[in-house]
Design a protein around this motif. Structure first.
Motif, short mmCIF file in Angstrom:
data_model
loop_
_atom_site.label_atom_id
_atom_site.label_comp_id
_atom_site.label_asym_id
_atom_site.label_seq_id
_atom_site.Cartn_x
_atom_site.Cartn_y
_atom_site.Cartn_z
N GLY A 131 62.48 57.95 27.75
CA GLY A 131 62.18 57.46 26.91
C GLY A 131 60.60 57.57 26.23
O GLY A 131 60.60 57.33 24.97
N TYR A 132 59.98 56.90 26.87
CA TYR A 132 58.47 57.35 27.20
C TYR A 132 58.20 58.44 27.77
O TYR A 132 56.82 58.46 27.97
N LEU A 133 58.76 59.55 27.33
CA LEU A 133 58.17 60.71 27.97
C LEU A 133 56.85 61.02 27.44
O LEU A 133 56.33 62.21 27.85
N GLY A 134 56.89 61.43 25.57
CA GLY A 134 56.00 61.57 25.39
C GLY A 134 54.25 60.89 25.09
O GLY A 134 53.29 61.71 25.45
N LEU A 135 54.48 59.35 25.82
CA LEU A 135 53.45 58.88 26.73
C LEU A 135 52.86 59.82 27.78
O LEU A 135 51.41 60.26 27.51
N LEU A 136 53.43 61.30 28.25
CA LEU A 136 53.33 61.08 29.84
C LEU A 136 53.04 63.20 29.09
O LEU A 136 52.40 63.77 29.87
N TYR A 137 53.34 63.81 28.99
CA TYR A 137 53.93 64.89 27.62
C TYR A 137 54.36 64.60 26.73
O TYR A 137 55.14 64.77 25.35
N SER A 138 52.72 65.12 25.59
CA SER A 138 53.06 64.84 24.33
C SER A 138 53.48 65.88 23.09
O SER A 138 53.80 66.05 22.86
N GLN A 139 53.20 66.97 24.11
CA GLN A 139 53.77 68.76 23.93
C GLN A 139 54.61 68.94 25.35
O GLN A 139 54.42 69.30 26.30
N ILE A 140 56.29 69.40 24.54
CA ILE A 140 56.71 70.25 25.66
C ILE A 140 56.51 71.87 24.88
O ILE A 140 57.16 72.10 23.93
N SER A 141 55.89 72.71 25.98
CA SER A 141 56.04 73.86 25.61
C SER A 141 57.09 74.46 26.45
O SER A 141 56.94 74.64 27.63
N LEU A 142 57.48 76.23 26.07
CA LEU A 142 57.96 76.72 27.64
C LEU A 142 56.79 78.77 26.89
O LEU A 142 56.45 79.28 26.53
N GLY A 143 56.54 78.85 28.36
CA GLY A 143 55.04 80.37 28.66
C GLY A 143 55.67 80.28 29.82
O GLY A 143 56.27 80.32 30.75
N ILE A 144 54.35 81.06 30.35
CA ILE A 144 54.49 82.14 31.75
C ILE A 144 53.17 80.95 32.12
O ILE A 144 51.98 80.25 31.57
N PRO A 145 54.03 80.05 33.23
CA PRO A 145 53.26 79.14 34.06
C PRO A 145 51.52 79.17 34.58
O PRO A 145 51.40 80.77 34.43
N PHE A 146 50.64 79.12 34.64
CA PHE A 146 49.11 79.13 35.09
C PHE A 146 48.43 80.30 34.06
O PHE A 146 47.93 80.86 34.32
N PHE A 152 56.93 79.09 22.52
CA PHE A 152 57.10 78.09 21.13
C PHE A 152 56.36 76.68 21.70
O PHE A 152 56.37 75.92 23.35
N SER A 153 56.65 75.63 21.43
CA SER A 153 56.16 74.35 21.47
C SER A 153 55.95 73.47 20.53
O SER A 153 55.89 74.30 19.52
N VAL A 154 56.72 72.16 20.76
CA VAL A 154 56.99 71.26 19.95
C VAL A 154 56.43 69.40 20.69
O VAL A 154 56.56 69.49 22.01
N ASP A 155 56.74 69.17 19.70
CA ASP A 155 56.47 67.54 19.70
C ASP A 155 57.45 66.79 20.85
O ASP A 155 59.26 67.22 20.63
N THR A 156 57.75 66.17 21.92
CA THR A 156 58.37 65.44 22.74
C THR A 156 59.09 64.78 22.39
O THR A 156 60.54 64.97 22.58
N ASN A 157 58.61 63.91 21.29
CA ASN A 157 59.93 62.42 20.69
C ASN A 157 60.13 63.64 19.71
O ASN A 157 61.92 63.02 19.56
N THR A 158 60.02 64.43 19.65
CA THR A 158 61.44 65.85 18.17
C THR A 158 61.86 65.58 19.02
O THR A 158 63.10 65.50 18.87
N LEU A 159 61.71 66.48 20.06
CA LEU A 159 62.84 67.31 21.04
C LEU A 159 63.71 66.44 21.81
O LEU A 159 65.00 66.25 21.69
N ILE A 160 63.26 65.25 22.49
CA ILE A 160 63.79 63.98 23.17
C ILE A 160 63.88 62.83 22.46
O ILE A 160 62.54 61.57 22.48
N PRO A 161 64.54 62.71 21.18
CA PRO A 161 64.62 61.19 20.64
C PRO A 161 65.47 60.12 22.34
O PRO A 161 65.49 61.09 22.55
#
Length: 324
Positions: A131-146, A152-161
């Motif tokens: 429920g409070y994952l947004g405090l740990l990761y404000s944005q969730i992104s998909l890309g090449i690691p490192f 794309f990048s999206v707000d965590t609270n928007t992606l995971i209500p």
């Protein structure tokens, strides 16, 4: 067969219809069983009457809200959460169980770590974490690691209500328990079944779904049914992240009407009804998959009632008068 023929020289046999050489078996009586049962029944009835007749319980509030639209919407959401979480967690549980039984050490260790983490931490903590994952990761992104490359990048609270977070917590937590249940069921199948399937050319995947799992269902169904009922009740924990399931809705109503006890009665009645309904398919599934384990299946409750009605025909008045 000396006693098969009745003569006038057998007065005892002729008069009473009982051979003196016969052993009359007298059933052992257990009067204290009935005494204890009567005491328990009286205690249960007294408790129920005391609770229902308590002057502090406002019965019109219970009647008003037990079928209200808000409560019914909470019931529907509770059922949806339960069904979706159990279906997805069962699929994940089968996958994790196969990984636990795999000879690949990486898959084995990863599955063990998953079960260790999700079984070792309380469900309430996991719900709050998601429920409070947004405090740990404000944005969730998909890309090449490192690297800085991002698709794309999206707000965590928007992606995971809140609803998605609660569903994730319930599903991932239950998957750990389902994995152990499925693994126990698969281990209950004799190793010779695997060898026989491989000897006729079956692939491991075909053997799993056509040979192993059908036989393991007899062991899997009972605990999985209990987990389903537990899942139904565990949805009430989602109130900490404001998911509008049954208990959360009842809590909101009680905070407005100040009728906490009455709303708890409403919620308890609905949970009892839903768990009773869920117990019916579990019972028949256990009978279906237990057919090969017993020579004869015990009768269902409906069959027992029908048999009792057949064994209790009405006695004619003439026979009752003759018996007297």
């Amino acid at each position: 067969m000396q006693h098969s023929a009745l003569t006038s020289r057998d007065p005892v046999t002729l008069a009473g219809g009982v051979d003196p050489d016969d052993i009359v078996a007298v059933p052992l009586r257990h009067p204290w069983r009935w005494v204890i049962a009567a005491v328990l029944l009286v205690g249960f009835v007294s408790l129920a009457v005391s609770l229902w007749g308590n002057p502090n319980v406002h019965h019109p509030t219970i009647s008003e809200f037990i079928f209200s639209q808000r409560i019914l919407s909470g019931v529907v959401l509770t059922l949806v959460l339960t069904v979706v979480a159990m279906l997805v967690s069962t699929v994940l549980g089968v996958l994790l169980a196969v990984m636990r039984l795999s000879h690949n050490p990486v898959m084995n260790v990863l599955a063990w770590l998953y079960v260790w983490v999700f079984r070792g931490t309380p469900l309430l903590i996991q719900i709050v974490f998601w429920g409070y994952l947004g405090l740990l990761y404000s944005q969730i992104s998909l890309g090449i690691p490192f690297t800085d490359f991002t698709v794309f990048s999206v707000d965590t609270n928007t992606l995971i209500p809140a609803l998605t977070a609660g569903l994730l917590a319930l599903t991932l937590n239950q998957a750990a328990y389902s994995a152990e249940i499925v693994r126990a069921g698969m281990l209950s199948v004799d190793e010779g079944q695997h060898e026989a399937a491989y000897s006729v050319g079956m692939s491991p995947l075909f053997t799993l779904f056509k040979v192993v799992l059908p036989q393991a269902m007899r062991v899997i169904i009972p605990p999985m049914g209990n987990e389903t009922i537990s899942m139904l009740k565990n949805t009430s924990l989602l109130s900490v992240i404001a998911v509008l399931e049954l208990y959360t809705v009842a809590t909101q109503i009680s905070s407005q009407s100040l009728r906490q006890v009455e709303m708890l009665v409403v919620v308890s009645c609905w949970y009892l009804f839903l768990t009773s309904v869920l117990s019916i398919p579990q019972y028949y599934l256990e009978r279906h998959f237990g057919r090969g384990n017993a020579r004869s299946l015990p009768p269902t409750p409906i069959q027992r009632i029908r048999a009792a009605l057949r064994r209790a025909p009405s006695t004619p008045v003439s026979e009752r008068s003759d018996a007297r």
